[in-house]
Each structure stands twice: as structure tokens, then as C-alpha cells.
Enzyme design. Sequence first.
Site, PDB file in Angstrom:
ATOM      1  N   TYR A 179      32.236   4.543   3.446  1.00  0.00           N
ATOM      2  CA  TYR A 179      33.290   5.386   4.001  1.00  0.00           C
ATOM      3  C   TYR A 179      34.550   4.597   4.307  1.00  0.00           C
ATOM      4  O   TYR A 179      35.656   5.071   4.091  1.00  0.00           O
ATOM      5  CB  TYR A 179      32.785   6.168   5.221  1.00  0.00           C
ATOM      6  CG  TYR A 179      32.195   7.446   4.728  1.00  0.00           C
ATOM      7  CD1 TYR A 179      32.963   8.612   4.681  1.00  0.00           C
ATOM      8  CD2 TYR A 179      30.907   7.480   4.208  1.00  0.00           C
ATOM      9  CE1 TYR A 179      32.446   9.776   4.159  1.00  0.00           C
ATOM     10  CE2 TYR A 179      30.383   8.642   3.682  1.00  0.00           C
ATOM     11  CZ  TYR A 179      31.155   9.781   3.667  1.00  0.00           C
ATOM     12  OH  TYR A 179      30.665  10.921   3.131  1.00  0.00           O
TER      13      TYR A 179
ATOM     14  N   HIS B  49      15.849  -3.390  -5.437  1.00  0.00           N
ATOM     15  CA  HIS B  49      16.404  -2.569  -4.355  1.00  0.00           C
ATOM     16  C   HIS B  49      17.931  -2.645  -4.373  1.00  0.00           C
ATOM     17  O   HIS B  49      18.619  -1.631  -4.269  1.00  0.00           O
ATOM     18  CB  HIS B  49      15.872  -3.037  -2.999  1.00  0.00           C
ATOM     19  CG  HIS B  49      14.580  -2.407  -2.610  1.00  0.00           C
ATOM     20  ND1 HIS B  49      13.362  -2.886  -2.992  1.00  0.00           N
ATOM     21  CD2 HIS B  49      14.324  -1.303  -1.862  1.00  0.00           C
ATOM     22  CE1 HIS B  49      12.403  -2.127  -2.513  1.00  0.00           C
ATOM     23  NE2 HIS B  49      12.954  -1.151  -1.809  1.00  0.00           N
TER      24      HIS B  49
ATOM     25  N   ASN C  31       0.781  -1.234   0.000  1.00  0.00           N
ATOM     26  CA  ASN C  31       0.000   0.000   0.000  1.00  0.00           C
ATOM     27  C   ASN C  31       0.811   1.282   0.000  1.00  0.00           C
ATOM     28  O   ASN C  31       0.244   2.351  -0.183  1.00  0.00           O
ATOM     29  CB  ASN C  31      -0.952   0.024   1.200  1.00  0.00           C
ATOM     30  CG  ASN C  31      -2.114  -0.907   0.990  1.00  0.00           C
ATOM     31  OD1 ASN C  31      -3.054  -0.585   0.296  1.00  0.00           O
ATOM     32  ND2 ASN C  31      -2.029  -2.094   1.551  1.00  0.00           N
ATOM     33  N   TRP C  32       2.113   1.198   0.223  1.00  0.00           N
ATOM     34  CA  TRP C  32       2.858   2.462   0.298  1.00  0.00           C
ATOM     35  C   TRP C  32       3.294   2.933  -1.085  1.00  0.00           C
ATOM     36  O   TRP C  32       3.490   4.117  -1.305  1.00  0.00           O
ATOM     37  CB  TRP C  32       4.048   2.344   1.255  1.00  0.00           C
ATOM     38  CG  TRP C  32       5.303   1.811   0.663  1.00  0.00           C
ATOM     39  CD1 TRP C  32       5.622   0.515   0.463  1.00  0.00           C
ATOM     40  CD2 TRP C  32       6.423   2.571   0.200  1.00  0.00           C
ATOM     41  NE1 TRP C  32       6.859   0.422  -0.098  1.00  0.00           N
ATOM     42  CE2 TRP C  32       7.376   1.666  -0.272  1.00  0.00           C
ATOM     43  CE3 TRP C  32       6.716   3.939   0.135  1.00  0.00           C
ATOM     44  CZ2 TRP C  32       8.599   2.065  -0.800  1.00  0.00           C
ATOM     45  CZ3 TRP C  32       7.934   4.337  -0.389  1.00  0.00           C
ATOM     46  CH2 TRP C  32       8.861   3.415  -0.848  1.00  0.00           C
ATOM     47  N   ASN C  33       3.436   2.025  -2.042  1.00  0.00           N
ATOM     48  CA  ASN C  33       3.888   2.406  -3.378  1.00  0.00           C
ATOM     49  C   ASN C  33       2.965   1.741  -4.386  1.00  0.00           C
ATOM     50  O   ASN C  33       3.243   0.638  -4.854  1.00  0.00           O
ATOM     51  CB  ASN C  33       5.340   1.946  -3.554  1.00  0.00           C
ATOM     52  CG  ASN C  33       5.941   2.408  -4.853  1.00  0.00           C
ATOM     53  OD1 ASN C  33       5.223   2.770  -5.785  1.00  0.00           O
ATOM     54  ND2 ASN C  33       7.255   2.409  -4.925  1.00  0.00           N
ATOM     55  N   ILE C  34       1.867   2.406  -4.687  1.00  0.00           N
ATOM     56  CA  ILE C  34       0.835   1.795  -5.515  1.00  0.00           C
ATOM     57  C   ILE C  34       1.282   1.596  -6.966  1.00  0.00           C
ATOM     58  O   ILE C  34       0.997   0.537  -7.543  1.00  0.00           O
ATOM     59  CB  ILE C  34      -0.487   2.594  -5.413  1.00  0.00           C
ATOM     60  CG1 ILE C  34      -1.090   2.418  -4.017  1.00  0.00           C
ATOM     61  CG2 ILE C  34      -1.494   2.160  -6.473  1.00  0.00           C
ATOM     62  CD1 ILE C  34      -1.451   1.013  -3.638  1.00  0.00           C
ATOM     63  N   PRO C  35       2.009   2.529  -7.609  1.00  0.00           N
ATOM     64  CA  PRO C  35       2.426   2.252  -8.991  1.00  0.00           C
ATOM     65  C   PRO C  35       3.193   0.935  -9.109  1.00  0.00           C
ATOM     66  O   PRO C  35       2.873   0.109  -9.969  1.00  0.00           O
ATOM     67  CB  PRO C  35       3.294   3.460  -9.344  1.00  0.00           C
ATOM     68  CG  PRO C  35       2.766   4.557  -8.508  1.00  0.00           C
ATOM     69  CD  PRO C  35       2.358   3.907  -7.215  1.00  0.00           C
ATOM     70  N   VAL C  36       4.163   0.713  -8.228  1.00  0.00           N
ATOM     71  CA  VAL C  36       4.948  -0.517  -8.287  1.00  0.00           C
ATOM     72  C   VAL C  36       4.080  -1.714  -7.896  1.00  0.00           C
ATOM     73  O   VAL C  36       4.126  -2.768  -8.542  1.00  0.00           O
ATOM     74  CB  VAL C  36       6.192  -0.425  -7.371  1.00  0.00           C
ATOM     75  CG1 VAL C  36       6.789  -1.808  -7.140  1.00  0.00           C
ATOM     76  CG2 VAL C  36       7.228   0.500  -7.987  1.00  0.00           C
TER      77      VAL C  36
END
Lengths: 480, 480
Positions: free
Chosen positions: A467, A405, A366-371
Site C-alpha cells: 500500500y 515461498h 505434517n501440514w502439507n503432505i504432498p510437498v
Amino acid sequence: MGDRSEKGSGKHKRRTTIAGDAVRAHQVKRGGAETLRGQVKEKEQRHETPANKHNNHRDAGDDAFSCHKLQESLLSSNSGYSNYRGVLNWCVVMLVLSNARLVLENLIKYGVLVDPIQIISLFLKDPYSWPALCLIIVSNVFIMAALYIERKLSVGSISEGTGTFLHCINLAALLFVPAGTVLILTSITPVGGVLALSVFTILFLKLYSYRDVNKWCREIRHAKARTLSRSHSCPSVHKANGTTGYTHVIYPANLTHRDIYYFIFVPTLCYELNFPRSPRIRKRFLLRRLLEMVFLMQLILGLIQQVSPPLLPVPLQVPNHFIWLIFFYWYFHSSMNFVAELMQFGDREFYRDWWNSETIPYFWSNWNIPVHKWCLRHFYKPMLVKGVNKLGAQLAVFFLSAFFHEYLVSVPLKMFRLWAFLGMMAQIPLAYFVGRFLRGNYGNAAVWMSLIIGQPIAVLMYVHDYYVLHYESAAENTAA
Amino acid sequence: MGDRSEKGSGKHKRRTTIAGDAVRAHQVKRGGAETLRGQVKEKEQRHETPANKHNNHRDAGDDAFSCHKLQESLLSSNSGYSNYRGVLNWCVVMLVLSNARLVLENLIKYGVLVDPIQIISLFLKDPYSWPALCLIIVSNVFIMAALYIERKLSVGSISEGTGTFLHCINLAALLFVPAGTVLILTSITPVGGVLALSVFTILFLKLYSYRDVNKWCREIRHAKARTLSRSHSCPSVHKANGTTGYTHVIYPANLTHRDIYYFIFVPTLCYELNFPRSPRIRKRFLLRRLLEMVFLMQLILGLIQQVSPPLLPVPLQVPNHFIWLIFFYWYFHSSMNFVAELMQFGDREFYRDWWNSETIPYFWSNWNIPVHKWCLRHFYKPMLVKGVNKLGAQLAVFFLSAFFHEYLVSVPLKMFRLWAFLGMMAQIPLAYFVGRFLRGNYGNAAVWMSLIIGQPIAVLMYVHDYYVLHYESAAENTAA
């Protein structure tokens, strides 16, 4: 008289609030929730005595002054109340006020430390940021390739097999060409690399969808031709399509430059021949989103500079979480709505109510509907059709997501550490744990905790390794 | 085609969320809100052409793959969406995490600075805190007085006029005796003074309500006796009152010690002969409230010590606001629910959704329901009955509230500065300004701003004056 009512099926009616939402009682969902009214109702059903009936028609005598009724407090978890829009506004007010203080304190202490113009000029003047831009310009080649393959396929001048083969080459190139370029070119910065790879990943998903939908259209056309249906002999373009007055496009008519570029720029990953369109550009809406974009971009850059490497020992969790939240709003609300409004794209569902997630999978879907929509339409459902079972398909989606990712982080940083991949895969046992042992507000709190604590750990891993790799070796070189 | 739709009467339907609330579209309320669907609907109504109808029955051909629909983003103010329970949970998680850090940092820096046992022992051993306790014990005299006056009135052994006179003396004494004691006794601490005066103020309001309701009961009894109604000749006590199995009490039967003390200890200010009762004490609920009470009390004391006078120059706004918020939850949710559960008091509406306030009066009439209910029932409505106009009555309520705010602050501090009074009265122009110029989320943000900024200023005024008065004069004395 005092026995436990396990059902708690009572339905609470609350007065409508100023924001005026109708409240659903969700006690039914919560197994053992005990509510005041639930208890009472059960009791009333058991004790349906004449005295009970008398109670319903009490003398107006002393009960005209009655001003209390049996009810729960709003904040009790079994009140079923959920309108906390004001709490969201409170968060925004606190964010503005606390950052006003932060900016003021910074100005007093260090003078103008957060200099947005400097950052922009860095991006424009820096010769290292050009390769990323070049890569993005080159991406047009792949878009054209996809369009011309589809045109050939639509008139039947190449076979479906050849088409699939060409598309596969095109899509593979979309992933490997930029990755190779970023890895080989030493002049590309990590930021430029991430930007270029993001653009290419989005293009990959879009062109995959483009190919799929056009293929489906051809299949339907063939099916119709076979059944000798003549319904498609009517002109393929209808004037005044109901939703917006736009023309209604039917299959081969969609293979135009205009159409594919509209799809490329629109904030969705799923191709459709006739996108819902908004009737006009609302200028005030556009302006508000633009102001949000500019202001929040400043805020994000300011916060990133605050937690930048010289200050690394500061616990990263909370600022990192804030940056993520602001980034979410900036990208998924302000920017996507801005682009959509500009292009009169009607479907603004870029996210759903992930903030209420009570389980990990609910958050991820539900946080990234296009994907999410793309995964469902072009990956999960086709897998189910091919006979893969649900769990396998779900795991495959997680695996794909973990791959991308990792791709978006490892390649630009030129470090293959698998932290992002493992972070994504760790969601599976976490989801099992949360789903098994926590529910309701506790589940929601667990999801928030995993966001607040889990995500910055992955970021910290990469920052630390980066680093160690770059600065310690540099220090050793100068020492030697 | 592109003209402005001013109505925006579209009703959005959103999928039910995991928390599953039904969402009401509140565009109707918002005058000029433009929604996507609103625009479309209007357009559709104007262009009801055959092509339009065709659109409703599009060929299944290419629209079977349709996966977008015209809709707004949830966070857009005109989406009508308001379920942000998750944001509230986020605030709680952040509060816990950030305070865990604060406590840890404090421990590392100063060792155990926040010592709750020390505070409690200070209250118990300090000889100066006894006068407050004595005052509270003495308050029983006034309760008894009210009960005996009512008993005399019920049997008609004193006239209504005499009764009113005696009640007035009793109520006046309730305000002046503790105030006088606090002002005269130098041994009483400000904290003890505030506690004692709060108890007496609550008693004043409760006994005022007690007298009013009993008077109304007598009036109805007289009215019934006059119309020769015989409905009251039946026994005054009915077994198995429907709600809870408690006896249903009718007027003169309520004048018992048990009844008045139940009313005194129950978390409401409005007397009623038959309070709604909860059927049993839920032990888990009670335990959770108790844990909240203990934990939040520690947190409040810790935060107060953090912003205590030696650290005064630190901007007070944000910590003061947090203390207020935590105090609100501690007092109005945890403590009141704890007491109510213990006494099986059914009406748990101690506050409404003031966090969604879009106007100042909405906030004031929803954050403290016991006082609001009392004002409405025993002050505002009687004034309307007496012929006062609405605005006058509203101003009188504000004036009364301002008086009590001042009474509770000035007397224990022995400083008559009128800051609390002026702070309350300043709400009237502020309410006018917010109501006139801001609405929706902007109004809500303005209410929050007034809480975050306004309230600490009043507190700061008193703290400043108190320190100037006590410590500077002390410093002068030692210098002279």
C-alpha cells in the site's frame, strides 16, 4: 511413605468412550509426570505384605458397595486421554453460528456487502485476468516437452546426459517464463500472478518427480538387463490389478498422454507408475466436498473483504488466522478430496495431525503432505545418498521452501522484500527454542501461538509495503 | 464392479501420532459408512484371482518407488481418527489471546471496570450475605443428626423403622428449612440464596447416600450373622491397606465424626467406607489447580459483568455459553481436583467425555459424574430392584433432576416460573429427536447446538422475569 515417584509408568485404563477410541497411556514419554496409579503401583511393589494381598480379596461385606476407583480426570495432562473430536465439532458449530451472526449483522448494517457473484464476474470480465489464464494454457507445452524427452530416453534415441540437459532447460523455463511474464506484463493482477505462479510451481515439482521416477525405472531396467534377468520378458500389462481392476503398468508403457495428464491433475506431487485407485466415485462424498468448497470459498472471500485495506487498523491476527484455517480445510480437505474422488485417486493423505504438533518441525512436515512427500523423496533422500549430512539436508529443505515461498509472493506483488523468505528461515531458531524449552501441551500451544501471531505479521508486512508503494505514490502523483 | 458396499467394515491403520494414540476404526458402528479400504476389501474377497495374488508379490521393479497407499484423509468422518488434543489447546490459546484483547480494550475504553476486589468486599461486608453463611453453619446440625441416628441403629437401640422415620425427617428438613428461610427472610440476596441452597442440596444427597450405605452394611451384617459366618470375628481394622497405607474400615467402625466430615468435604456424593486414597499431596498439581481457580474465577466474574443487565440487549448466547464452559472447567476440573488433592481423595472422575456426546442422554450422564453416580446408585437401581421398568426409572431420574434444577433457581429468585423444570423436561423429546434422526458428528453438533442455544434461553427467561418483577414494579411504585 511420601517420597516422590519419578517414573510415573502407570498405565491408565479408561472406559471406551462413545466415539470409542482406545487410549494409550503416554506417561512413559513424559519424564517427570506423576500419576496417581504410577505412585500407587510403586508403593504396592515396595509393600508386598500379606495385608496387601488381603486387600486384593477384601470381604464382599462392605466393598460390594464400592463405587470409586483411583483415577485421574480426563482433562489432566497425565491422563493420556486425547479424544477431542467433539471439540472440533464445537469449533465448527461456533464458526457457523458466529458467522451467521456476522452475515446477519452485515446485512442489517450495510445491506449485501459480500457479493460473491460480483467477485466471480470481476475475474471473468476483467481483461487483466486473461494473461494468467493464457500462461496456464501455455503450460501444456512444458508437459508435452517432458513427455517427449522421456519417450526419446526410453527408446535410447538420446543419451542420459542430453536428456538431463533438456529436462533442466524445461524445468528452468517452467520457473522463469511465468516469472518473467508476470514481471514484464503490467496488465497482470497480483491475484492472477499468484494463481499462475502457483500452477507453474506445482508443475515444476510434478515434472521434476516425473523425470526422477522415469530415470529410476530406466536404471532398474538396465540393471536387470545386465543380470540377464528374464522376468521382464512377460507382457508388461497385467489384467485385473488387485487393488482396483486397473491395468498394472510397467516402465515404458507409462509414457502416454493419458498417464502424464492423469498425474498432472491428481492431487500429489510424486509420480508413480501405478497409483492406488479407489474402486468407484462415491457420489454423496463428492457432493458433500463440492458443497464445502462452495460454502467455504464464500466464507473466505467474505472474511477477506471484512479485513480489506480500508479497515486495516483492525488487529489482523485473529481474522487472518481464521482465514488460514478455513483455507487449509478448503484446499487440503475439500478441494483435494473432491479432485481425488473425481479421478478415483486412492491416497487421500493430504495432511496429517499437525494440530497436535508439539514441535515446529513436526508442524512443517505434517501440514502439507504432498510437498513434504516430494521434498523427502526428490530432495532430502537424494541429498543423503550424495553424502550430505542430515542437518545440512534439513536446512537445505527449509532453504528451498523459503525460496518458493518468496517466489510465490514477491514476483506477483513485484516487491522483493524477503519477508516470506525471512519468515521461513526464522522457523529454524524458533524450532530450536520450542524443542529445547517447551514440551507436551506447552509445545503445542507455542506452535499455535507462532501460527496465530507469526504468520499474520509476515502478511501485514507485505500488505503495508504494497500500500505504501502503490497508494502513497499514487497520492503523490495526483498531488503533484 | 461399481456396486455399493454397504458394510464398510474396513479397518484403517494410521501411523501413530506424536501424541501417540492408538486409533480404533469405528466404521463398524456406522451403518452405511463407505470407506475406501472397505470397498477394496470386499472387492478383493470377490475377485480372488491369480492376478490378484500376483499383485501381492509385484516385481520390485517399478514399485520400489511406490509412495502412495490407499487411505482416507484424517478429517473424513469415516477415517476413525479422533485425536484432537491440539484443537483443545487451540481453543485455550484463542481464549487467552481474545480475552487479553478484551481486557486491554476494556482498560482503554472504561479503565478498570472489572474489579475483583470490589466483588469480594461486597460479599464480605454486605450484611445481606450473612444469613446464607449462618444457614451453612447451621447445616452441621443435620450432619450430626445423621451420624447419631446411624450410631443408634448400629447398636440396635432404635429399630430400622424408627431410624428410617428419623432419617426422613432429617432429610426433609435439609430441603425445607433453607428453602423456608430463603423465602421468609427478605434480607437474603439471590446469590447468597443459591449458594446456601446448593450446599444444602449437596448435603441432602450426601446424607441420603450415607444412610443407604450404612443400611446396606447392616443388612449384610445381619445376613452373615444368620448364616453363622465367623469371618467377621477378626479385628475390624487392618493395618496397611494395599492402596494407600490407610486403615481398612469395616462397618460399625466408620461411624465417627472424622469419617463423616471427610465424606462431607470430599468431592463425591456417594458414600463408601473405604474411599480410594491418593498416596500423597502433589504440591505442583495443587498449585496449578489453585492458579486455575483464581484466574478462571476472575474471568467468569469479568464475563458476567460484561453481559450484566444494563447491556442486556446484546445476544446472550455466546458469552453465556463461554461462561458455562469456563464454569465447567473451573468447578469440575480445577476446584474438585484441588479439593480432592488436598484431601488425598483418589477418584478424580468428575466428568467423562461429554464433549463427544452424540446423543442427549450421553451428555446428561457424562458431564456431571458425582450426580450421575448418585442417581444411578441411590435412585435408578433401587427403583429397578423395586420392579419399576427401565423407561419409567429413567423418566423418574429426569423428573428428580428437573425438580432440583427448579428448586435451586426458583427459591432464591422467589419466582416460581417452571422454566428450569420445563427446560429439563424438554430434554426428553429433544433426546428422542436427536437419537432418531441424527448420528455421529451431526448428533454431536446437535448436542452442542442445544447447549449453545437452549441453555441461555432458560437463563434469559429468568433474567427477564426477574427484572420485570423487581425493576418495573419499583418504577411503578416511585411513579405512584
